[in-house]
Structures are given as C-alpha cells and as structure tokens.
Design a protein around this motif. Structure first.
Motif, PDB file in Angstrom:
ATOM      1  N   MET A   1       0.814  -1.081  -0.027  1.00 50.64           N
ATOM      2  CA  MET A   1       0.145   0.007   0.001  1.00 50.64           C
ATOM      3  C   MET A   1       1.000   1.106  -0.123  1.00 50.64           C
ATOM      4  O   MET A   1       1.773   1.341   0.688  1.00 50.64           O
ATOM      5  CB  MET A   1      -0.817   0.024   1.141  1.00 50.64           C
ATOM      6  N   ALA A   2       0.569   2.164  -1.076  1.00 48.32           N
ATOM      7  CA  ALA A   2       1.341   3.237  -1.159  1.00 48.32           C
ATOM      8  C   ALA A   2       1.191   4.347   0.196  1.00 48.32           C
ATOM      9  O   ALA A   2      -0.055   4.300   0.540  1.00 48.32           O
ATOM     10  CB  ALA A   2       1.052   4.153  -2.240  1.00 48.32           C
ATOM     11  N   LYS A   3       1.930   5.102   0.569  1.00 54.20           N
ATOM     12  CA  LYS A   3       1.930   5.717   1.566  1.00 54.20           C
ATOM     13  C   LYS A   3       2.555   7.344   1.367  1.00 54.20           C
ATOM     14  O   LYS A   3       3.300   7.340   0.538  1.00 54.20           O
ATOM     15  CB  LYS A   3       2.509   5.325   3.017  1.00 54.20           C
ATOM     16  N   ARG A   4       2.063   8.454   1.939  1.00 51.61           N
ATOM     17  CA  ARG A   4       2.746   9.579   1.788  1.00 51.61           C
ATOM     18  C   ARG A   4       2.729  10.228   3.163  1.00 51.61           C
ATOM     19  O   ARG A   4       1.725  10.042   4.125  1.00 51.61           O
ATOM     20  CB  ARG A   4       2.041  10.526   0.843  1.00 51.61           C
ATOM     21  N   LYS A   5       3.528  11.247   3.622  1.00 56.44           N
ATOM     22  CA  LYS A   5       3.685  11.763   4.769  1.00 56.44           C
ATOM     23  C   LYS A   5       2.526  13.050   4.791  1.00 56.44           C
ATOM     24  O   LYS A   5       2.202  13.697   3.797  1.00 56.44           O
ATOM     25  CB  LYS A   5       5.088  12.446   4.982  1.00 56.44           C
ATOM     26  N   ILE A   6       2.193  13.267   6.175  1.00 56.17           N
ATOM     27  CA  ILE A   6       1.065  14.176   6.198  1.00 56.17           C
ATOM     28  C   ILE A   6       1.540  15.042   7.398  1.00 56.17           C
ATOM     29  O   ILE A   6       2.036  14.694   8.329  1.00 56.17           O
ATOM     30  CB  ILE A   6      -0.333  13.735   6.577  1.00 56.17           C
ATOM     31  N   THR A   7       1.403  16.465   7.204  1.00 57.43           N
ATOM     32  CA  THR A   7       2.031  17.260   8.259  1.00 57.43           C
ATOM     33  C   THR A   7       1.112  17.410   9.343  1.00 57.43           C
ATOM     34  O   THR A   7      -0.036  17.108   9.300  1.00 57.43           O
ATOM     35  CB  THR A   7       2.319  18.788   7.408  1.00 57.43           C
ATOM     36  N   ARG A   8       1.783  17.798  10.478  1.00 53.36           N
ATOM     37  CA  ARG A   8       0.836  18.138  11.609  1.00 53.36           C
ATOM     38  C   ARG A   8      -0.181  19.211  11.434  1.00 53.36           C
ATOM     39  O   ARG A   8      -1.261  19.049  11.790  1.00 53.36           O
ATOM     40  CB  ARG A   8       1.966  18.645  12.723  1.00 53.36           C
ATOM     41  N   ARG A   9       0.204  20.003  10.628  1.00 54.15           N
ATOM     42  CA  ARG A   9      -0.880  21.058  10.153  1.00 54.15           C
ATOM     43  C   ARG A   9      -1.959  20.521   9.578  1.00 54.15           C
ATOM     44  O   ARG A   9      -3.180  20.933   9.982  1.00 54.15           O
ATOM     45  CB  ARG A   9      -0.138  22.201   9.482  1.00 54.15           C
ATOM     46  N   ARG A  10      -1.851  19.692   8.481  1.00 56.84           N
ATOM     47  CA  ARG A  10      -2.923  19.370   7.709  1.00 56.84           C
ATOM     48  C   ARG A  10      -3.551  18.049   8.524  1.00 56.84           C
ATOM     49  O   ARG A  10      -4.678  17.573   8.277  1.00 56.84           O
ATOM     50  CB  ARG A  10      -2.304  18.423   6.460  1.00 56.84           C
ATOM     51  N   PRO A 195       2.758  -3.411  19.492  1.00 60.18           N
ATOM     52  CA  PRO A 195       3.541  -1.983  19.686  1.00 60.18           C
ATOM     53  C   PRO A 195       2.504  -1.076  20.793  1.00 60.18           C
ATOM     54  O   PRO A 195       1.278  -0.988  20.437  1.00 60.18           O
ATOM     55  CB  PRO A 195       3.495  -1.326  18.280  1.00 60.18           C
ATOM     56  N   GLN A 196       3.082  -0.565  21.690  1.00 63.84           N
ATOM     57  CA  GLN A 196       2.444   0.671  22.656  1.00 63.84           C
ATOM     58  C   GLN A 196       3.315   1.406  23.182  1.00 63.84           C
ATOM     59  O   GLN A 196       4.449   1.352  22.872  1.00 63.84           O
ATOM     60  CB  GLN A 196       1.302  -0.021  23.591  1.00 63.84           C
ATOM     61  N   ALA A 197       2.987   2.556  23.858  1.00 69.54           N
ATOM     62  CA  ALA A 197       4.031   3.309  24.351  1.00 69.54           C
ATOM     63  C   ALA A 197       4.392   4.278  23.132  1.00 69.54           C
ATOM     64  O   ALA A 197       5.753   4.260  23.168  1.00 69.54           O
ATOM     65  CB  ALA A 197       5.112   2.799  25.042  1.00 69.54           C
ATOM     66  N   ILE A 198       3.602   4.473  22.509  1.00 70.51           N
ATOM     67  CA  ILE A 198       4.083   5.373  21.117  1.00 70.51           C
ATOM     68  C   ILE A 198       2.943   6.599  21.052  1.00 70.51           C
ATOM     69  O   ILE A 198       1.935   6.552  21.370  1.00 70.51           O
ATOM     70  CB  ILE A 198       3.874   4.312  19.909  1.00 70.51           C
ATOM     71  N   GLU A 199       3.337   7.544  20.198  1.00 72.96           N
ATOM     72  CA  GLU A 199       2.521   8.605  19.640  1.00 72.96           C
ATOM     73  C   GLU A 199       1.679   8.184  18.349  1.00 72.96           C
ATOM     74  O   GLU A 199       2.020   7.372  17.637  1.00 72.96           O
ATOM     75  CB  GLU A 199       3.273   9.971  19.390  1.00 72.96           C
ATOM     76  N   PRO A 201       0.578   7.948  14.822  1.00 73.03           N
ATOM     77  CA  PRO A 201       1.231   8.013  13.817  1.00 73.03           C
ATOM     78  C   PRO A 201       0.527   9.206  12.733  1.00 73.03           C
ATOM     79  O   PRO A 201      -0.604   9.443  12.876  1.00 73.03           O
ATOM     80  CB  PRO A 201       1.163   6.756  12.955  1.00 73.03           C
ATOM     81  N   LEU A 202       1.566   9.825  12.044  1.00 73.57           N
ATOM     82  CA  LEU A 202       1.104  11.151  11.176  1.00 73.57           C
ATOM     83  C   LEU A 202       1.237  10.810   9.969  1.00 73.57           C
ATOM     84  O   LEU A 202       0.845  11.603   9.002  1.00 73.57           O
ATOM     85  CB  LEU A 202       1.821  12.093  11.589  1.00 73.57           C
ATOM     86  N   TYR A 225      -7.192   5.667   8.608  1.00 74.08           N
ATOM     87  CA  TYR A 225      -6.727   4.440   8.629  1.00 74.08           C
ATOM     88  C   TYR A 225      -5.098   4.375   8.828  1.00 74.08           C
ATOM     89  O   TYR A 225      -4.389   5.098   8.266  1.00 74.08           O
ATOM     90  CB  TYR A 225      -7.080   3.861   7.435  1.00 74.08           C
ATOM     91  N   HIS A 226      -4.668   3.466   9.595  1.00 71.56           N
ATOM     92  CA  HIS A 226      -3.272   3.522   9.728  1.00 71.56           C
ATOM     93  C   HIS A 226      -2.985   1.797  10.059  1.00 71.56           C
ATOM     94  O   HIS A 226      -3.664   1.266  10.996  1.00 71.56           O
ATOM     95  CB  HIS A 226      -2.584   4.143  10.472  1.00 71.56           C
ATOM     96  N   PRO A 227      -2.036   1.145   9.504  1.00 73.43           N
ATOM     97  CA  PRO A 227      -1.743  -0.204   9.818  1.00 73.43           C
ATOM     98  C   PRO A 227      -1.275  -0.328  11.625  1.00 73.43           C
ATOM     99  O   PRO A 227      -1.195  -1.461  11.982  1.00 73.43           O
ATOM    100  CB  PRO A 227      -0.662  -0.646   8.969  1.00 73.43           C
TER     101      PRO A 227
END
Length: 444
Positions: A1-10, A195-199, A201-202, A225-227
């Motif tokens: 699955m393709a992904k792209r970064k998303i900024t905190r502002r968006r 996984p836990q103890a994490i922020e 995902p963006l 959605y995020h895996p």
C-alpha cells in the motif's frame, strides 16, 4: 500500500455434573417456537483472529447462521469454513435484517465495539457472548450488566479459564487449606506483544479495499486508517483497547476474584514506564489492596506486564527455572505457594512433597465441572443454569475491578476507593476515561 507523509498542520486530530434441563417437543410449544433441545442459530460478529476460534467453538454443536466482519481478509478463514452462513459487514444491518432467525450472538471485535454490538443483541432478546474484557470503559461494563438483568438472556464473557478444570481445582485446594490462608497473589505476563507506548502516527495510508474503516472505527472518534491500529495492534491504543491489563487480567485475575471474593479494592498503587496520551505504557506494575472480608484477611494482588517477573520464590532453587512460563500466577499462603497458568491451568504446589500428597489424596470435588466454555454458554441458552462468567454476576464485576487498574496507571496516582461501591474517593478521573462519547450514528 502506498503511503505519503502528512504534516501536523494538515493532520486532523458443558454441561456440569447434575445439570439437566427438560426437553420439550416443538409441538408442545407451538409453531415458530424453538424447543430447548433444538440447534441454535448463532450470528458471529468479528470472525477473524480470536473470533475465528469463537466461531469454531460454537459450531461444534450449533448452526453458524451468519458471519459479520468489517475486514474481509481477516474473516477469510471463517468465510471459507462456513460457506452457507450469511455474510455481513455491519452488525446493525445483520441484526435488523435477520433478527427473527437468530437465537444467539457472539461478539469478538476490538474492545471499543463490544458494548454497542452486545447491547443491540441483548435488546433484541438474543443470548450474548462477548470476548474479554467485557467492555473498554467502566460505564460500558455497567450498561451491559444492567442490560443482562433487564433482558434476561444467557450471557458469557470469553474468559475461558473460568469454565475449565484448573480454576475449580484451585478453589477446592485453597478451601481445603492446601497453602493455608492466602495473603498475596502475584500475576505476570509477557504482554504487550504489540506496539504501544507510542504517539499517534502522522503518515497517511490508503485504506485497503478489503477493510471498511468507518465500520471498524464504529463508535470511536474518527481518525485516518493506519496499519498501526488494525489488525491486532489496536489493543495498545486507549481509544480502541485496554492495554496488557485488559487483555490478560480477565484471565489471570479470574481465579483469585472468584475464590477469594475480591470485588472492589480499597486502594490501587500504579507504577509504569513513561506515559503516553493515546497509548498504554510499555511496562507497568499495579498493586491492588483488597480489605478483609468476612473470615478472609486483606489480600494484596500484584500485576506485572511487559515481561516484568516477580521475585523467585525460595522453593525454586534454580534461578533459570523461574519464572516457569512467560505468563502466570502465584498464590502465596501462610503454609505454602501455588502456581498456575494465566487461565488457571495446570495448578501445582511449589512444595513437591505436599503436591504429591495432594495428588494422592485430593479434596472432594465441590464445584461442578462443565462441558467447557462454549458448551456452558450454549447450555445456558437452552434453559440450563447461567454460565459461570455471566455478565451481571461475574464477568461485569471482574472487568470493573480490572479496568480500575488502568485508571490508576493513566492518571499516575494511587487511588483510594470505596470497596463497597468502587467509587474513587481521592481523585477526579477525566470523564472520557470512564464514559466514552460515541460518534454520531452510534448509540446504545
């Protein structure tokens, strides 16, 4: 699955010994009524992962009438195994459309969907089985307890150890004085194994075509959605799961809750690694103190997760032989110690001589053995006695006791409680930790 970064502002934020029920011919009840001896039509909500095991469990004797899952890929195993079962993605549609043909419902979804699915089933008069923990929050647990009393359906939580031999042996041994007066219970687990103890995902992913993400979210707040969430990894996120404690403690605390009549604690002391706002910590130790009750003295119950193990008892001479498993329980009495698996399986005394004596001369059986967990619930659905871990009588109060530990961890403070009501006396807990706000379109 393709992904792209998303900024905190968006980014936008069995039937037990002596158990019997009357077999009534269908013609006595009249047309359209199902006799207790008839096969149940069962609808299963959440049929991948543990849900697949639940489907197989009820299918041994009953008819799997409908299967519902938001993830076609995860559900493939069940779809293939039961090709004649009707298929749905939305349990609300399934129950509305097929309710007249369904006798009982299993709910094996992530924790955050337990209550909305279970409540709808019970309101429609369907016998209901929900995986552990019964619900994600205290308020939801209490709603399910009340509904079980109101609608008088057969209920069961999926803490299977409660129906097994080991838990009954533990109670009979303890009551026979095999380890003397119990003062302390030590519990440990290798969870989290996700996984836990994490922020949060963006980065942004496309939702896979086999998953209905909106239905997966159900009543939970919207997020992309995020895996990192599904499948399986949801347990560590507070919006969806209840961390290692919620995953395992309804198993490993079950025997002590039942045998010692623990109910609500008087105090809970939490310790953990660094806290995160949206996910459970990597490791925690939670100490529950239960005040004396009747002839039972105060009991201390210590929970450890993250593969943090209790001190090796003196009865185990070899340091490499402790702990005996990655997860387990140890009962500490005035006259000895007892260990068992997290489901109460394989109980044994740490003193070999005393174990040999107990094996040669076991106490009389006081507690009926059942046909194991699925058979126990199915018998209840057909008019037999209630399942041992029914919502109102056992599963609900047990889950409340467990979830109170998460409140102590999340707020990083010792909680003083009223042991009669479970009310927290010394702290204000954020409302969303106790009662969730459901998304529009979702309600009880």
């Amino acid at each position: 699955m393709a992904k792209r970064k998303i900024t905190r502002r968006r980014f936008v934020g069995g039937v037990g010994t002596g158990l019997a029920f009357t077999i009534v011919p269908r013609h006595v009840l009249g047309r359209g009524y199902r006799a207790p001896s008839d096969t149940l039509n069962i609808a299963c909500i959440g049929v991948g992962g543990m849900g697949a095991s639940d489907v197989k469990g009820v299918a041994k004797t009953e008819n799997v009438y409908a299967l519902c899952d938001v993830d076609d890929k995860q559900a493939t195993q069940s779809f293939v195994a039961f090709p004649k079962a009707k298929r749905f993605r939305d349990f609300r549609v399934m129950l509305e459309r097929e309710g007249k043909n369904i006798d009982a419902v299993t709910v094996s979804t992530p924790d955050h969907t337990h209550t909305v699915a279970g409540m709808m089933a019970m309101k429609m008069g369907k016998h209901t089985r929900i995986q552990k923990p019964l619900a994600r929050t205290l308020w939801e647990v209490r709603q399910l307890e009340q509904a079980a009393r109101r609608y008088k359906v057969a209920t069961q939580m999926g803490n299977q150890g409660h129906a097994e031999e080991g838990t009954r042996q533990i109670r009979e041994w303890v009551e026979a004085g095999a380890i003397g007066t119990v003062r302390e219970i030590q519990l440990w687990t290798n969870r989290p194994i996700w996984p836990q103890a994490i922020e949060r995902p963006l980065d942004e992913y496309y939702t896979p075509p086999w998953l209905d993400w909106d239905l997966w979210l159900g009543p939970a707040p919207a997020r992309p959605y995020h895996p990192a969430y599904a499948p399986f990894k949801w347990r560590g996120w507070w919006d969806f799961g209840t961390g290692a404690l919620g995953d395992i403690a309804c198993h490993s605390m079950d025997a002590s809750y039942w045998v010692l009549g623990l109910a609500y604690p008087g105090r809970i002391e939490p310790e953990s690694t660094k806290l995160f706002s949206e996910s459970a910590p990597a490791c925690s130790r939670i100490t529950y103190y239960f005040p004396a009750k009747g002839s039972r003295p105060e009991v201390k119950v210590v929970w450890r997760d993250g593969s943090l193990f209790p001190t090796r008892p003196k009865e185990v001479a070899d340091p490499l032989a402790w702990p005996f498993d990655t997860s387990g329980q140890m009962w500490v009495g005035d006259d000895g110690k007892l260990v068992a698996g997290i489901y109460g399986e394989d109980p044994r005394l740490l003193d070999p001589a005393r174990q040999a004596e107990l094996t040669a001369h076991p106490p009389a059986q006081k507690y009926a053995r059942t046909g194991r967990v699925y058979a126990e619930w199915i018998a209840a659905c057909k008019g037999g006695p209630p399942a041992g871990s029914s919502f109102a009588e056992h599963a609900g109060p047990l889950t409340e006791m467990v979830l109170l530990g998460n409140l102590a961890v999340r707020t990083a403070q010792t909680l003083e409680l009223n042991p009669q009501t479970g009310d927290i006396m010394n702290a204000t807990i954020p409302e969303e930790y106790i009662k969730p706000q459901y998304r529009q379109g979702w309600s009880l």
